[in-house]
Design a protein around this motif. Structure first.
Motif, PDB file in Angstrom:
ATOM      1  N   THR A   1       0.978  -1.261   0.401  1.00 36.83           N
ATOM      2  CA  THR A   1       0.446   0.300   0.011  1.00 36.83           C
ATOM      3  C   THR A   1       1.256   1.491   0.129  1.00 36.83           C
ATOM      4  OG1 THR A   1      -1.571  -1.299   1.409  1.00 36.83           O
ATOM      5  CG2 THR A   1      -1.866   1.384   1.257  1.00 36.83           C
ATOM      6  N   VAL A   2       2.042   1.262   1.314  1.00 36.56           N
ATOM      7  CA  VAL A   2       2.658   2.206   0.568  1.00 36.56           C
ATOM      8  C   VAL A   2       3.487   2.692  -0.793  1.00 36.56           C
ATOM      9  CG1 VAL A   2       4.837   3.361   1.166  1.00 36.56           C
ATOM     10  CG2 VAL A   2       3.336   2.665   3.489  1.00 36.56           C
ATOM     11  N   ARG A   3       4.076   1.395  -1.229  1.00 36.06           N
ATOM     12  CA  ARG A   3       4.541   2.158  -2.697  1.00 36.06           C
ATOM     13  C   ARG A   3       3.523   1.862  -3.369  1.00 36.06           C
ATOM     14  NH1 ARG A   3       6.445  -3.472  -1.356  1.00 36.06           N
ATOM     15  NH2 ARG A   3       5.502  -4.548  -2.665  1.00 36.06           N
ATOM     16  N   ASN A   4       2.339   1.542  -2.703  1.00 36.96           N
ATOM     17  CA  ASN A   4       1.133   2.334  -4.340  1.00 36.96           C
ATOM     18  C   ASN A   4       0.844   3.670  -4.318  1.00 36.96           C
ATOM     19  OD1 ASN A   4       0.489  -0.817  -5.391  1.00 36.96           O
ATOM     20  ND2 ASN A   4      -1.317  -0.598  -3.651  1.00 36.96           N
TER      21      ASN A   4
ATOM     22  N   ASP B   1       4.186   5.707  -5.874  1.00 34.50           N
ATOM     23  CA  ASP B   1       4.068   5.126  -7.491  1.00 34.50           C
ATOM     24  C   ASP B   1       3.096   6.497  -7.573  1.00 34.50           C
ATOM     25  OD1 ASP B   1       5.791   2.980  -7.215  1.00 34.50           O
ATOM     26  OD2 ASP B   1       3.792   1.853  -7.802  1.00 34.50           O
ATOM     27  N   PHE B   2       2.121   6.836  -6.638  1.00 32.50           N
ATOM     28  CA  PHE B   2       1.026   7.945  -7.117  1.00 32.50           C
ATOM     29  C   PHE B   2       1.403   8.572  -7.449  1.00 32.50           C
ATOM     30  CE2 PHE B   2      -2.179  10.830  -5.879  1.00 32.50           C
ATOM     31  CZ  PHE B   2      -3.106  10.740  -6.910  1.00 32.50           C
TER      32      PHE B   2
ATOM     33  N   ASN C   1      -0.060  -3.617  -9.717  1.00 35.92           N
ATOM     34  CA  ASN C   1      -0.999  -3.075  -8.607  1.00 35.92           C
ATOM     35  C   ASN C   1      -2.129  -2.626  -8.868  1.00 35.92           C
ATOM     36  OD1 ASN C   1       0.012  -4.621  -6.864  1.00 35.92           O
ATOM     37  ND2 ASN C   1       0.969  -3.122  -6.095  1.00 35.92           N
ATOM     38  N   THR C   2      -1.865  -1.618  -9.977  1.00 37.57           N
ATOM     39  CA  THR C   2      -2.460  -0.851 -10.609  1.00 37.57           C
ATOM     40  C   THR C   2      -4.113  -1.575 -11.239  1.00 37.57           C
ATOM     41  OG1 THR C   2      -0.697   0.924 -10.977  1.00 37.57           O
ATOM     42  CG2 THR C   2      -2.679   1.463 -12.103  1.00 37.57           C
ATOM     43  N   LEU C   3      -4.858  -1.004 -10.583  1.00 35.65           N
ATOM     44  CA  LEU C   3      -6.347  -1.457 -11.798  1.00 35.65           C
ATOM     45  C   LEU C   3      -6.761  -0.014 -12.979  1.00 35.65           C
ATOM     46  CD1 LEU C   3      -7.905  -3.373  -8.703  1.00 35.65           C
ATOM     47  CD2 LEU C   3      -7.096  -3.864 -10.345  1.00 35.65           C
ATOM     48  N   VAL C   4      -6.843   0.503 -11.916  1.00 37.05           N
ATOM     49  CA  VAL C   4      -7.184   1.915 -13.023  1.00 37.05           C
ATOM     50  C   VAL C   4      -6.357   2.752 -12.442  1.00 37.05           C
ATOM     51  CG1 VAL C   4      -9.194   3.327 -13.704  1.00 37.05           C
ATOM     52  CG2 VAL C   4      -9.498   0.973 -12.995  1.00 37.05           C
ATOM     53  N   PRO C   5      -5.605   4.010 -14.033  1.00 35.35           N
ATOM     54  CA  PRO C   5      -5.832   3.437 -15.428  1.00 35.35           C
ATOM     55  C   PRO C   5      -4.895   1.903 -16.150  1.00 35.35           C
ATOM     56  CG  PRO C   5      -4.669   5.085 -15.510  1.00 35.35           C
ATOM     57  CD  PRO C   5      -4.633   4.543 -13.668  1.00 35.35           C
TER      58      PRO C   5
ATOM     59  N   PRO D   1       0.356   0.057 -20.076  1.00 39.46           N
ATOM     60  CA  PRO D   1       1.880  -0.896 -18.821  1.00 39.46           C
ATOM     61  C   PRO D   1       2.793  -0.116 -17.875  1.00 39.46           C
ATOM     62  CG  PRO D   1       2.644   0.859 -20.712  1.00 39.46           C
ATOM     63  CD  PRO D   1       1.258   1.013 -20.941  1.00 39.46           C
ATOM     64  N   VAL D   2       2.975  -0.990 -17.257  1.00 36.33           N
ATOM     65  CA  VAL D   2       4.251  -1.472 -16.446  1.00 36.33           C
ATOM     66  C   VAL D   2       5.084  -0.046 -15.934  1.00 36.33           C
ATOM     67  CG1 VAL D   2       4.999  -2.283 -14.438  1.00 36.33           C
ATOM     68  CG2 VAL D   2       3.004  -3.128 -15.353  1.00 36.33           C
ATOM     69  N   ALA D   3       5.389   0.690 -15.516  1.00 34.70           N
ATOM     70  CA  ALA D   3       6.545   1.717 -15.521  1.00 34.70           C
ATOM     71  C   ALA D   3       7.860   1.084 -15.047  1.00 34.70           C
ATOM     72  CB  ALA D   3       6.067   2.615 -14.622  1.00 34.70           C
TER      73      ALA D   3
END
Length: 337
Positions: free
Chosen positions: A310-313, A316-317, A325-329, A332-334
């Motif tokens: 969750t911290v990484r999410n 990343d945002f 982990n990204t559902l929207v949008p 490609p994965v960075a």
């Protein structure tokens, strides 16, 4: 950034606060996130939701109007989030794509062993100084045929434990797991698995195709003395049909960590009010049924991994990245993560 975390358990809160300390401002709420509680997040760009949040289009709209940009769900499942509505509102949604599969698999086995050996009834008797063995007869797990519906990471862990007990393994999945095959698992169709298994454990995600995977017809196929365990999602099992099967005197053990109408009930104290759900109330009256409150994931190891993700999410945002982990949008994965 300010983060509002909903549905935070007492044991979880200090771990969350420690993880975000020095990074972002975190406010923890025990309330679950839904259309009624969403206004509390006004002004916070990030909201972290728990597994039984109700993020329908209306709740998401309230969050968006209040300034929320990211929803970071602290679970793997996301069937409670209207992803299409989130995309239309320009919200970013992330989940925890994986955490300790051992936590859930071990809890599934804890339920299976407990109902097989009547541990709940035995414990209650002992506390009342009743030390009789009447009605406590169980069976050896060794030599049983164990059916695993869904052989992903958690199903594989469950199968490894089953192999250690010395069982015959049957599996059902779209794609066979080579590790499970090395354990001696034979892949069969769902109906054959249900008919031949002494113990059945569910480890598939809840999607439209798996809703009520175990319905009245499926329950009819099971052995009268079978054990059924569900630690995945409540919607996989038709609870009303299960009650009828139990009323007919079939199934010697049922272990449930999830329930299809658990939202608003699980994770709350209903000891004084009781529950208004007649099906759940009826299930709890059967002596061979053991219900836990969606706690299979609730180990220090798994919670730590969930919080780290969750911290990484959130990071990343903040950096304009997204990951697996990204559902929207979608995209490609960075950085290949």
């Amino acid at each position: 950034m300010e983060i509002i975390a909903y549905g935070v358990q007492a044991d979880e809160q200090p771990l969350l606060e420690s993880a975000f300390a020095g990074r972002h401002t975190l406010r923890c709420l025990s309330l679950f996130l839904n259309r009624d509680t969403a206004p509390l997040a006004a002004g916070a760009p990030v909201v972290s939701s728990s597994v039984n949040a109700e993020l329908d289009a209306e709740a998401l709209a309230v969050l968006a109007v209040g300034g929320t940009k990211l929803i970071a769900q602290r679970s793997t499942g996301f069937n409670n989030i209207d992803l299409d509505a989130a995309a239309e509102l320009g919200l970013t949604v992330a989940r925890v794509s994986s955490y300790s599969p051992y936590a859930v698999a071990e809890h599934a086995w804890a339920l299976a062993l407990a109902v097989n050996r009547r541990l709940s009834r035995a414990t209650t008797r002992s506390r009342e100084f009743d030390f009789r063995l009447d009605g406590l007869l169980g069976r050896d797990i060794h030599g049983m045929t164990v059916g695993v519906l869904g052989t992903g990471k958690i199903g594989e862990c469950f199968a490894r434990i089953a192999h250690g007990f010395g069982t015959r393994l049957l599996g059902w999945d779209l794609t066979p797991n080579p590790v499970c095959q090395q354990l001696g698992m034979s892949y069969v169709d769902r109906d054959e698995l249900l008919m031949k298994s002494d113990l059945i454990s569910l480890h598939v995600p809840l999607v439209p195709a798996t809703h009520h995977l175990i319905d009245a017809a499926a329950l009819t196929l099971m052995k009268d003395d079978a054990i059924l365990v569900n630690t995945s999602r409540g919607g996989l099992l038709d609870s009303t049909a299960l009650v009828e099967v139990l009323r007919a005197g079939r199934l010697t053990g049922v272990g449930l960590d999830v329930y299809e109408e658990e939202t608003g009930v699980f994770f709350t104290d209903r000891s004084l009010r009781g529950v208004s759900d007649d099906v759940l109330a009826r299930l709890l009256t059967f002596p061979q049924v053991l219900v836990t409150s969606h706690q299979a994931y609730f180990t220090r190891t798994a919670i730590g991994q969930i919080i780290d993700a969750t911290v990484r999410n959130v990071e990343d945002f903040a950096a304009g990245r997204h990951s697996e982990n990204t559902l929207v949008p979608k995209g490609p994965v960075a950085g290949g993560r």
